[in-house]
Design a protein around this motif. Sequence first.
Motif, PDB file in Angstrom:
ATOM      1  N   ASN A   1       0.823  -1.317   0.166  1.00 53.83           N
ATOM      2  CA  ASN A   1      -0.032   0.002   0.219  1.00 53.83           C
ATOM      3  C   ASN A   1       0.949   1.261   0.000  1.00 53.83           C
ATOM      4  O   ASN A   1       1.974   1.092   0.348  1.00 53.83           O
ATOM      5  N   TYR A   2       0.345   2.443  -0.460  1.00 54.29           N
ATOM      6  CA  TYR A   2       0.919   3.691  -0.411  1.00 54.29           C
ATOM      7  C   TYR A   2      -0.075   4.845   0.062  1.00 54.29           C
ATOM      8  O   TYR A   2      -0.936   4.735  -0.537  1.00 54.29           O
ATOM      9  N   TYR A   3       0.229   5.674   0.831  1.00 53.29           N
ATOM     10  CA  TYR A   3      -0.523   6.577   1.214  1.00 53.29           C
ATOM     11  C   TYR A   3      -0.241   7.862   0.638  1.00 53.29           C
ATOM     12  O   TYR A   3       0.610   8.485   0.620  1.00 53.29           O
ATOM     13  N   ASP A   4      -1.469   8.274  -0.443  1.00 52.15           N
ATOM     14  CA  ASP A   4      -1.345   9.523  -1.078  1.00 52.15           C
ATOM     15  C   ASP A   4      -1.727  10.637  -0.220  1.00 52.15           C
ATOM     16  O   ASP A   4      -2.923  10.737   0.124  1.00 52.15           O
ATOM     17  N   LYS A   5      -0.826  11.705   0.030  1.00 52.18           N
ATOM     18  CA  LYS A   5      -1.234  12.561   0.969  1.00 52.18           C
ATOM     19  C   LYS A   5      -2.132  13.693   0.249  1.00 52.18           C
ATOM     20  O   LYS A   5      -3.127  14.144   1.060  1.00 52.18           O
ATOM     21  N   LEU A   6      -1.936  13.830  -0.925  1.00 54.17           N
ATOM     22  CA  LEU A   6      -2.904  14.802  -1.651  1.00 54.17           C
ATOM     23  C   LEU A   6      -4.162  14.239  -1.808  1.00 54.17           C
ATOM     24  O   LEU A   6      -5.358  14.993  -1.667  1.00 54.17           O
ATOM     25  N   LEU A   7      -4.544  12.901  -1.980  1.00 54.79           N
ATOM     26  CA  LEU A   7      -5.990  12.469  -1.717  1.00 54.79           C
ATOM     27  C   LEU A   7      -6.415  12.028  -0.469  1.00 54.79           C
ATOM     28  O   LEU A   7      -7.473  11.727  -0.332  1.00 54.79           O
ATOM     29  N   TYR A   8      -5.562  11.990   0.506  1.00 53.69           N
ATOM     30  CA  TYR A   8      -5.845  11.592   1.728  1.00 53.69           C
ATOM     31  C   TYR A   8      -6.525  10.031   1.782  1.00 53.69           C
ATOM     32  O   TYR A   8      -7.369   9.876   2.364  1.00 53.69           O
ATOM     33  N   ASN A   9      -5.895   9.122   0.861  1.00 51.85           N
ATOM     34  CA  ASN A   9      -6.276   7.921   0.516  1.00 51.85           C
ATOM     35  C   ASN A   9      -5.176   6.831   0.541  1.00 51.85           C
ATOM     36  O   ASN A   9      -3.821   7.400   0.076  1.00 51.85           O
TER      37      ASN A   9
ATOM     38  N   VAL B   1      -0.382  31.951  19.613  1.00 53.49           N
ATOM     39  CA  VAL B   1      -0.080  30.452  19.702  1.00 53.49           C
ATOM     40  C   VAL B   1      -0.226  29.727  18.368  1.00 53.49           C
ATOM     41  O   VAL B   1      -1.071  30.343  17.522  1.00 53.49           O
ATOM     42  N   GLU B   2       0.681  28.696  18.218  1.00 48.79           N
ATOM     43  CA  GLU B   2       0.586  27.957  16.949  1.00 48.79           C
ATOM     44  C   GLU B   2       0.215  26.413  17.235  1.00 48.79           C
ATOM     45  O   GLU B   2       0.272  25.993  18.293  1.00 48.79           O
ATOM     46  N   ARG B   3      -0.401  25.962  16.235  1.00 46.20           N
ATOM     47  CA  ARG B   3      -0.626  24.363  16.219  1.00 46.20           C
ATOM     48  C   ARG B   3      -0.303  23.567  15.284  1.00 46.20           C
ATOM     49  O   ARG B   3      -0.005  23.735  14.032  1.00 46.20           O
ATOM     50  N   LEU B   4       0.579  22.545  15.792  1.00 42.75           N
ATOM     51  CA  LEU B   4       1.299  21.648  15.093  1.00 42.75           C
ATOM     52  C   LEU B   4       0.470  20.469  15.023  1.00 42.75           C
ATOM     53  O   LEU B   4       0.187  19.800  16.083  1.00 42.75           O
ATOM     54  N   SER B   5       0.270  19.804  13.913  1.00 39.13           N
ATOM     55  CA  SER B   5      -0.929  18.812  13.729  1.00 39.13           C
ATOM     56  C   SER B   5      -0.381  17.503  12.784  1.00 39.13           C
ATOM     57  O   SER B   5       0.234  17.855  11.943  1.00 39.13           O
ATOM     58  N   TYR B   6      -0.953  16.517  12.914  1.00 37.32           N
ATOM     59  CA  TYR B   6      -0.502  15.240  11.927  1.00 37.32           C
ATOM     60  C   TYR B   6      -1.773  14.263  11.988  1.00 37.32           C
ATOM     61  O   TYR B   6      -2.094  13.803  13.336  1.00 37.32           O
ATOM     62  N   THR B   7      -2.347  13.831  10.930  1.00 38.08           N
ATOM     63  CA  THR B   7      -3.337  12.961  10.863  1.00 38.08           C
ATOM     64  C   THR B   7      -2.819  11.795  10.388  1.00 38.08           C
ATOM     65  O   THR B   7      -2.088  11.506   9.436  1.00 38.08           O
ATOM     66  N   LEU B   8      -3.121  10.839  11.393  1.00 35.37           N
ATOM     67  CA  LEU B   8      -2.485   9.324  11.095  1.00 35.37           C
ATOM     68  C   LEU B   8      -3.376   8.283  10.732  1.00 35.37           C
ATOM     69  O   LEU B   8      -4.580   8.343  11.251  1.00 35.37           O
ATOM     70  N   VAL B   9      -3.380   7.858   9.409  1.00 32.41           N
ATOM     71  CA  VAL B   9      -4.321   7.076   8.908  1.00 32.41           C
ATOM     72  C   VAL B   9      -3.916   5.416   8.767  1.00 32.41           C
ATOM     73  O   VAL B   9      -2.754   5.047   9.086  1.00 32.41           O
TER      74      VAL B   9
ATOM     75  N   ASN C   1     -12.798   4.692  13.351  1.00 33.74           N
ATOM     76  CA  ASN C   1     -12.780   5.033  11.686  1.00 33.74           C
ATOM     77  C   ASN C   1     -11.468   4.869  10.942  1.00 33.74           C
ATOM     78  O   ASN C   1     -11.214   5.150   9.872  1.00 33.74           O
ATOM     79  N   GLY C   2     -10.428   4.396  11.774  1.00 29.66           N
ATOM     80  CA  GLY C   2      -9.050   4.246  11.229  1.00 29.66           C
ATOM     81  C   GLY C   2      -8.140   5.366  11.274  1.00 29.66           C
ATOM     82  O   GLY C   2      -6.811   5.325  10.540  1.00 29.66           O
ATOM     83  N   GLU C   3      -8.413   6.375  11.669  1.00 24.30           N
ATOM     84  CA  GLU C   3      -7.281   7.497  11.785  1.00 24.30           C
ATOM     85  C   GLU C   3      -7.588   8.338  12.881  1.00 24.30           C
ATOM     86  O   GLU C   3      -8.562   8.418  13.661  1.00 24.30           O
ATOM     87  N   ILE C   4      -6.634   8.996  13.335  1.00 24.06           N
ATOM     88  CA  ILE C   4      -6.625  10.174  14.531  1.00 24.06           C
ATOM     89  C   ILE C   4      -5.715  11.222  13.915  1.00 24.06           C
ATOM     90  O   ILE C   4      -4.952  11.211  13.277  1.00 24.06           O
ATOM     91  N   THR C   5      -6.203  12.409  14.489  1.00 23.80           N
ATOM     92  CA  THR C   5      -5.335  13.672  14.304  1.00 23.80           C
ATOM     93  C   THR C   5      -4.648  14.125  15.748  1.00 23.80           C
ATOM     94  O   THR C   5      -5.518  14.255  16.704  1.00 23.80           O
TER      95      THR C   5
END
Length: 431
Positions: A34-42, A238-246, A302-306
């Motif tokens: 598999n491969y995670y396409d960051k642009l498609l979020y898929n 204030v700034e927010r750093l975030s990452y969505t893990l799928v 649902n398979g992901e968290i931020t």
Amino acid sequence: NWNGTDVENAELQLVKEYDYTEATSPKYSPVITNYYDKLLYNIVPSIGWISINNEYKTLGKINGTWREIVNSPCVNLLGQLCSNPTADYKLNKTTFVWQVEEDLGTSIWKREISSGTVNEPVQISSVEGMNTNARYDGGKIFAYINDGCNLVDKNNAVIHESGENIIYSMDLITKPLKTEDVVYYTWVENEGMEYLIKGMTKYYSDIAQPDFATMPTDTQTSITSSPIYEYLPKKEPVERLSYTLVGMEPDMYYEVKVVTSEGSPVKPQIIQIDGEVYGVVTGHANSVDTTVIEVPKTVYANGEITVSIDRKKGNPNRIAEILVYEYEQENDLVAVSNVIMPFKKDFGKELNETETSIKYSDKKLVFNISSDENCIKEYKVIDVTGRTVEKKTLKLTNGINRIEVPVSMRTGIYFVQIDGQKTNTKITVLK
């Protein structure tokens, strides 16, 4: 089978057509992952193979079309003569692994694509002799067949010595546990007139690398609404750093470690998962702090968290790293000083006497602690500013201990922190 149907009834699909004279025409060992396409979020399928020029080529099925997914003509370095490709996908990271014939032996290389970022190829092993069939799994372990026809693991230790027999091919799969990984090996071995499929199970306790790691410095955004303003003046930027893990599996268990640092003077940082506070880091000036979170299954159904980090804008050299560990087996949380879990004032559920749990009712903190020995532990109740609301020493006995402590808490978010004595203590937070 394919999608649960008989292969003979499945619809075949041509992935890519080449003329036999083309340098990219496939020659050896197609692999699929598999491969995670960051642009498609898929998550999309990816296929790799060794071309007639001995290059490691890859395609990903993006928007219904198979095309290259790395920013170069091939996965391997220019001029490398590749063989025995393999590929692995874990969470958002795809790893391609291949072998290169050297003058005196064989080298094993890998290249990772993590959330759309293509990393440089890295050599992970170099051994004497003509070694074959390197296999890679879980982002952590690889093995191969050495020139003595023995099955050898990542530490160059012989897993299976074939003697006069011949091993033709092998594969492996890793099952991650909390304190060690179980690796299953299988191979084909010739014994006289027979070709036998054999297998072996080994346990590794030295696999400490996370299944996924990222430094979310490219997600910095200015924000005006955050729990951090409960103890920072509104005028503070204030700034927010975030990452969505799928790609999280509902049957697996996940531990997230958020590593942060702060300069001087110390300013708090807020750790959130899907908008809920899981940690308030106050720490010390110019020190590194780690917040450990065992993610509840309901959060990643649902398979992901931020995962996000809210902090005061400023020093760009501060550390911000998210590490994710995936386990197949649930283990009790061994409470240490860095482990904090949130609860709110008004969750209002009844305690199950057979479970470890926490509730706040009638100006009393009521909780059960399950212990497997007689011991003394200290607990603290901490508010979002890091202020200790309550601290007490508890004498625990083997079994379920029901604790009731008078404490007055205003509406808000609090944390329970247990000290680090070695006892199997689990806290399940009811909301």
